[in-house]
Design a protein around this motif. Structure first.
Motif, mmCIF file in Angstrom:
data_model
loop_
_atom_site.group_PDB
_atom_site.id
_atom_site.type_symbol
_atom_site.label_atom_id
_atom_site.label_comp_id
_atom_site.label_asym_id
_atom_site.label_seq_id
_atom_site.Cartn_x
_atom_site.Cartn_y
_atom_site.Cartn_z
ATOM 1 N N TYR A 180 -3.631 10.989 4.954
ATOM 2 C CA TYR A 180 -3.458 9.561 5.221
ATOM 3 C C TYR A 180 -3.958 9.245 6.632
ATOM 4 O O TYR A 180 -3.835 10.054 7.550
ATOM 5 C CB TYR A 180 -1.995 9.130 5.045
ATOM 6 C CG TYR A 180 -0.999 9.940 5.824
ATOM 7 C CD1 TYR A 180 -0.615 9.574 7.117
ATOM 8 C CD2 TYR A 180 -0.428 11.084 5.273
ATOM 9 C CE1 TYR A 180 0.304 10.332 7.832
ATOM 10 C CE2 TYR A 180 0.487 11.842 5.985
ATOM 11 C CZ TYR A 180 0.854 11.459 7.252
ATOM 12 O OH TYR A 180 1.754 12.216 7.962
ATOM 13 N N LEU A 216 1.199 4.254 -3.156
ATOM 14 C CA LEU A 216 0.643 5.587 -2.911
ATOM 15 C C LEU A 216 1.030 6.554 -4.035
ATOM 16 O O LEU A 216 2.149 6.499 -4.565
ATOM 17 C CB LEU A 216 1.145 6.145 -1.573
ATOM 18 C CG LEU A 216 0.526 5.575 -0.302
ATOM 19 C CD1 LEU A 216 1.309 6.028 0.917
ATOM 20 C CD2 LEU A 216 -0.930 5.983 -0.179
ATOM 21 N N LYS A 238 3.032 9.752 -1.125
ATOM 22 C CA LYS A 238 3.985 8.634 -1.135
ATOM 23 C C LYS A 238 5.254 8.978 -0.358
ATOM 24 O O LYS A 238 5.704 8.213 0.502
ATOM 25 C CB LYS A 238 4.328 8.249 -2.568
ATOM 26 C CG LYS A 238 5.199 6.998 -2.671
ATOM 27 C CD LYS A 238 5.338 6.565 -4.121
ATOM 28 C CE LYS A 238 6.073 5.244 -4.220
ATOM 29 N NZ LYS A 238 6.102 4.736 -5.601
ATOM 30 N N PHE A 242 -6.104 6.419 2.513
ATOM 31 C CA PHE A 242 -5.761 7.784 2.128
ATOM 32 C C PHE A 242 -6.923 8.411 1.373
ATOM 33 O O PHE A 242 -7.761 7.704 0.794
ATOM 34 C CB PHE A 242 -4.476 7.830 1.293
ATOM 35 C CG PHE A 242 -4.572 7.159 -0.054
ATOM 36 C CD1 PHE A 242 -4.952 7.870 -1.188
ATOM 37 C CD2 PHE A 242 -4.274 5.808 -0.186
ATOM 38 C CE1 PHE A 242 -5.028 7.253 -2.428
ATOM 39 C CE2 PHE A 242 -4.347 5.177 -1.424
ATOM 40 C CZ PHE A 242 -4.730 5.904 -2.547
ATOM 41 N N LYS A 287 0.829 -1.214 0.000
ATOM 42 C CA LYS A 287 0.000 0.000 0.000
ATOM 43 C C LYS A 287 0.857 1.256 0.000
ATOM 44 O O LYS A 287 0.553 2.225 -0.708
ATOM 45 C CB LYS A 287 -0.930 0.010 1.220
ATOM 46 C CG LYS A 287 -2.118 -0.918 1.102
ATOM 47 C CD LYS A 287 -3.094 -0.725 2.261
ATOM 48 C CE LYS A 287 -4.331 -1.574 2.077
ATOM 49 N NZ LYS A 287 -5.345 -1.367 3.134
#
Length: 360
Positions: A17, A10, A36, A65, A6
């Motif tokens: 998030y 991102l 990310k 997110f 995950k």
């Protein structure tokens, strides 16, 4: 998909998030310009993390997110979600008693300058704030007292001078007389400083800093530099509060990419309306018409409100909005109420025209 996958998947986009524990409870909410990079930073180079962040990371088992169009919207959404969800680690990382006030107390023999957690509006005392950093407020107040020589060590007025008077830290207001008159002048200057109408105390601190640097006394110069920064932050916070208390109509127009604009309408510290505007099929006049219509539709429908009192619960939103407007990559307008009620909207028309010209 596991947690590592995950995080790797991102996007490099603005958003919020939500970290979860093994039971699926949201334990932390954060925001990022690039999701990310921000989320990855929790799991790499952890040696520099604080103990609280390390503890948080040990408990993360999942995440979600929410993408936003702009960093500003990510900031505002984070603030909203923290208040709604009250995640455990957001509370741990932010002292719940962190909101402080500066009080000028008038119910004693002479006015006292204090830092307090309590806002007691009894008509006798002046209050400034709330401020989010207790340590900054205490450093600023202590520094002002020292620099103005009002650091009295006697809690009550008396007929003799206190110990700090002999050390040069107190002008002697504790013994009354002319020194007390001088003290009241200084307190009035401090009130004017916090109101933003008299910067002479701040100028004096900057002068002392420069003089110390010129004589190569860098330790003293650094002391006054830090004090100047602390006092400046108090003034900045009062500007934020004053700006938001006026409950202004704010129009923000921000470019997202070459063909898209983001229009956001704000009332005080509340977002009323937001929309993406695809500029490719529209000419400048069509954009002008769409923006002006949105302004009229949404601000005219709002009931007139008196200036609002900024509570500790609104301070975070106020700070986000104020800071964004001052550093915005786009442009913004303040729309006076009278412009919305004019039969001939010439002022509003010119303002929107100027807003668009600043971007094109």
């Amino acid at each position: 998909m596991n947690l590592t996958e995950k995080v790797t998947a991102l996007p490099l986009s603005p958003g919020v998030y939500l970290m979860k524990d093994s039971l699926g409870h949201i334990i932390y909410v954060g925001k990022a310009k690039q999701l990310k990079k921000r989320v990855q930073s929790y799991f790499y180079n952890s040696k520099g993390h604080s103990p609280k962040v390390k503890q948080l990371v040990r408990n993360i088992r999942d995440l979600e997110f929410i993408l936003t169009d702009t960093e500003f919207e990510a900031f505002m959404l984070e603030c909203q979600l923290i208040k709604e969800i009250k995640p455990m680690y957001n509370r741990k990382m932010k002292n719940p008693m962190a909101y402080s006030y500066i009080a000028i107390r008038s119910n004693e023999a002479y006015r006292k300058l204090e830092v307090t957690y309590d806002f007691n509006e009894d008509g006798q005392n002046l209050h400034f704030g709330p401020y989010t950093s207790r340590s900054t407020v205490e450093r600023a107040v202590q520094g002002i007292k020292e620099s103005q020589r009002i650091l009295c060590s006697s809690p009550h007025a008396r007929t003799s001078h206190c110990l700090n008077h002999s050390l040069g830290l107190c002008i002697g207001m504790c013994a009354g007389g002319e020194a007390l008159e001088k003290y009241n002048e200084i307190i009035d200057k401090i009130i004017a400083l916090l109101n933003g109408t008299d910067m002479s105390i701040l100028s004096d601190l900057e002068r002392r800093m420069n003089e110390a640097a010129e004589r190569f006394d860098f330790e003293t110069a650094a002391k006054y530099r830090d004090l100047t920064g602390a006092v400046s932050s108090l003034i900045q916070k009062e500007k934020v509060i004053g700006f938001t208390e006026e409950n202004k109509n704010i129009v923000v127009l921000e470019p997202m990419d070459e063909g898209t604009l983001k229009l956001i309408l704000i009332k005080g510290s509340r977002i009323l309306f937001r929309t993406r505007m695809d500029t490719t099929p529209l000419d400048i006049q069509q954009l002008h018409s769409c923006i002006q219509s949105a302004i009229s539709d949404h601000f005219k429908n709002q009931p007139l409100e008196a200036p609002v009192e900024i509570s500790r619960h609104k301070l975070d939103e106020a700070q986000i909005i104020y800071s964004h407007l001052k550093s915005c990559s786009g442009s913004y307008l303040i729309i006076p109420e009278e412009w919305l009620s004019e039969e001939n909207p010439a002022n509003l028309d010119q303002a929107v025209d100027g807003l668009l010209k600043s971007l094109f």
